[in-house]
Design an enzyme around this catalytic site. Structure first.
Site, PDB file in Angstrom:
ATOM      1  N   TYR A 101      -8.972  -5.577   0.323  1.00  0.00           N
ATOM      2  CA  TYR A 101      -8.698  -4.652  -0.779  1.00  0.00           C
ATOM      3  C   TYR A 101      -7.596  -5.143  -1.709  1.00  0.00           C
ATOM      4  O   TYR A 101      -7.351  -4.544  -2.756  1.00  0.00           O
ATOM      5  CB  TYR A 101      -8.296  -3.275  -0.227  1.00  0.00           C
ATOM      6  CG  TYR A 101      -9.376  -2.628   0.592  1.00  0.00           C
ATOM      7  CD1 TYR A 101     -10.540  -2.166   0.005  1.00  0.00           C
ATOM      8  CD2 TYR A 101      -9.235  -2.489   1.972  1.00  0.00           C
ATOM      9  CE1 TYR A 101     -11.540  -1.579   0.756  1.00  0.00           C
ATOM     10  CE2 TYR A 101     -10.225  -1.894   2.736  1.00  0.00           C
ATOM     11  CZ  TYR A 101     -11.377  -1.441   2.118  1.00  0.00           C
ATOM     12  OH  TYR A 101     -12.365  -0.856   2.866  1.00  0.00           O
ATOM     13  N   HIS A 152      -9.064  -0.370  -7.155  1.00  0.00           N
ATOM     14  CA  HIS A 152      -8.671   0.836  -6.420  1.00  0.00           C
ATOM     15  C   HIS A 152      -7.235   0.727  -5.909  1.00  0.00           C
ATOM     16  O   HIS A 152      -6.630   1.737  -5.561  1.00  0.00           O
ATOM     17  CB  HIS A 152      -9.640   1.042  -5.248  1.00  0.00           C
ATOM     18  CG  HIS A 152      -9.933   2.470  -4.919  1.00  0.00           C
ATOM     19  ND1 HIS A 152      -9.895   3.494  -5.835  1.00  0.00           N
ATOM     20  CD2 HIS A 152     -10.292   3.048  -3.746  1.00  0.00           C
ATOM     21  CE1 HIS A 152     -10.217   4.637  -5.245  1.00  0.00           C
ATOM     22  NE2 HIS A 152     -10.456   4.394  -3.978  1.00  0.00           N
ATOM     23  N   TYR A 193      -5.068   4.491   4.412  1.00  0.00           N
ATOM     24  CA  TYR A 193      -6.270   4.321   3.604  1.00  0.00           C
ATOM     25  C   TYR A 193      -6.347   5.481   2.616  1.00  0.00           C
ATOM     26  O   TYR A 193      -5.770   6.546   2.810  1.00  0.00           O
ATOM     27  CB  TYR A 193      -7.548   4.193   4.433  1.00  0.00           C
ATOM     28  CG  TYR A 193      -7.628   2.870   5.161  1.00  0.00           C
ATOM     29  CD1 TYR A 193      -8.017   1.719   4.503  1.00  0.00           C
ATOM     30  CD2 TYR A 193      -7.268   2.776   6.503  1.00  0.00           C
ATOM     31  CE1 TYR A 193      -8.063   0.492   5.152  1.00  0.00           C
ATOM     32  CE2 TYR A 193      -7.312   1.558   7.165  1.00  0.00           C
ATOM     33  CZ  TYR A 193      -7.705   0.424   6.481  1.00  0.00           C
ATOM     34  OH  TYR A 193      -7.746  -0.784   7.126  1.00  0.00           O
ATOM     35  N   ASN A 252      -8.493   7.734   1.629  1.00  0.00           N
ATOM     36  CA  ASN A 252      -9.036   9.061   1.936  1.00  0.00           C
ATOM     37  C   ASN A 252      -8.105   9.941   2.754  1.00  0.00           C
ATOM     38  O   ASN A 252      -8.389  11.131   2.922  1.00  0.00           O
ATOM     39  CB  ASN A 252     -10.379   8.932   2.651  1.00  0.00           C
ATOM     40  CG  ASN A 252     -11.426   8.273   1.778  1.00  0.00           C
ATOM     41  OD1 ASN A 252     -11.207   8.019   0.596  1.00  0.00           O
ATOM     42  ND2 ASN A 252     -12.567   7.981   2.365  1.00  0.00           N
ATOM     43  N   ASP A 301      -5.528   4.915  -9.692  1.00  0.00           N
ATOM     44  CA  ASP A 301      -6.510   4.313 -10.604  1.00  0.00           C
ATOM     45  C   ASP A 301      -7.345   5.424 -11.238  1.00  0.00           C
ATOM     46  O   ASP A 301      -7.558   6.468 -10.627  1.00  0.00           O
ATOM     47  CB  ASP A 301      -7.408   3.323  -9.854  1.00  0.00           C
ATOM     48  CG  ASP A 301      -8.184   3.957  -8.710  1.00  0.00           C
ATOM     49  OD1 ASP A 301      -9.416   4.098  -8.828  1.00  0.00           O
ATOM     50  OD2 ASP A 301      -7.561   4.317  -7.688  1.00  0.00           O
ATOM     51  N   ASN A 310     -10.841  10.365  -4.197  1.00  0.00           N
ATOM     52  CA  ASN A 310     -10.640  10.810  -2.813  1.00  0.00           C
ATOM     53  C   ASN A 310      -9.180  10.847  -2.386  1.00  0.00           C
ATOM     54  O   ASN A 310      -8.792  11.693  -1.584  1.00  0.00           O
ATOM     55  CB  ASN A 310     -11.453   9.942  -1.848  1.00  0.00           C
ATOM     56  CG  ASN A 310     -12.941  10.202  -1.973  1.00  0.00           C
ATOM     57  OD1 ASN A 310     -13.354  11.297  -2.332  1.00  0.00           O
ATOM     58  ND2 ASN A 310     -13.737   9.192  -1.706  1.00  0.00           N
TER      59      ASN A 310
END
Length: 187
Positions: free
Chosen positions: A15, A20, A64, A66, A91, A112
């Site tokens: 990532y 993101h 993370y 979420n 973002d 999310n």
């Protein structure tokens, strides 16, 4: 006065520097410009910075995207930081690349990370700095776009945009949200 500045992103090399993860990128650039480093801790990597008598706690959650609300709630409680002194850097697909918008509240707009923060805190009335990542993807390609890397054209102005985001963070802490929105949301 203490402030919690949270850059949203996902941990892990896959990532790193994806669209993101722009929240992580903003905080990394801010920390580098301030000659400070992050240390891994509970629910994320943190760094502390003092700016004109204000104590800034920078947080890159390790939960993370979420589950970002868990990290935000933990650090707000641990450091006794009121909601009005929390800024989430996120973002935003609805803004052209590099556009920066500071808002005092709002919906999660399908994000999310913001959705979990609102659910965990029980309110959407928290400040967020939206960093536009654009929306130049084919129908059905949103996930690949968001989790993809910035293109060369975006990278040409990335340093300047990250620096401006850092200025907005400082202004939020020193001048307050209203003055900062008036000064920077026009740009």
């Amino acid at each position: 006065m203490k402030y919690l500045i949270v850059g949203l992103g996902n941990i892990g090399d896959e990532y790193r520097k994806t669209r993101h993860n722009i929240g992580f990128m903003v905080l990394d650039a801010f920390a580098k410009a301030s000659n400070i480093v992050f240390a891994d801790g509970r629910y994320g990597a943190t760094s502390n910075l003092s700016v004109k008598g204000r104590q800034l706690i920078l947080l890159k959650p390790s939960t993370y995207m979420n589950l970002s609300g868990n990290a935000v709630r933990y650090w707000m409680q641990k450091e006794n930081i009121p909601l009005e002194n929390v800024l989430i850097i996120v973002d935003d697909l609805s803004l052209p690349f590099g556009t920066l918008r500071l808002k005092g509240k709002g919906s999660d707009a399908g994000h999310n990370g913001l959705k979990h923060i609102a659910a965990t805190l029980g309110t959407q009335n928290y400040a967020r700095l939206k960093f536009g990542i654009g929306n130049e993807f084919p129908k059905g390609g949103q996930i690949d776009f968001v989790l993809g890397h910035f293109d060369e054209k975006d990278m040409e102005t990335m340093d300047e945009r990250l620096q401006l985001a850092g200025e907005i963070v400082k202004s939020f802490c020193l001048a307050g949200i209203d003055i900062t929105m008036n000064q920077y949301n026009k740009r």
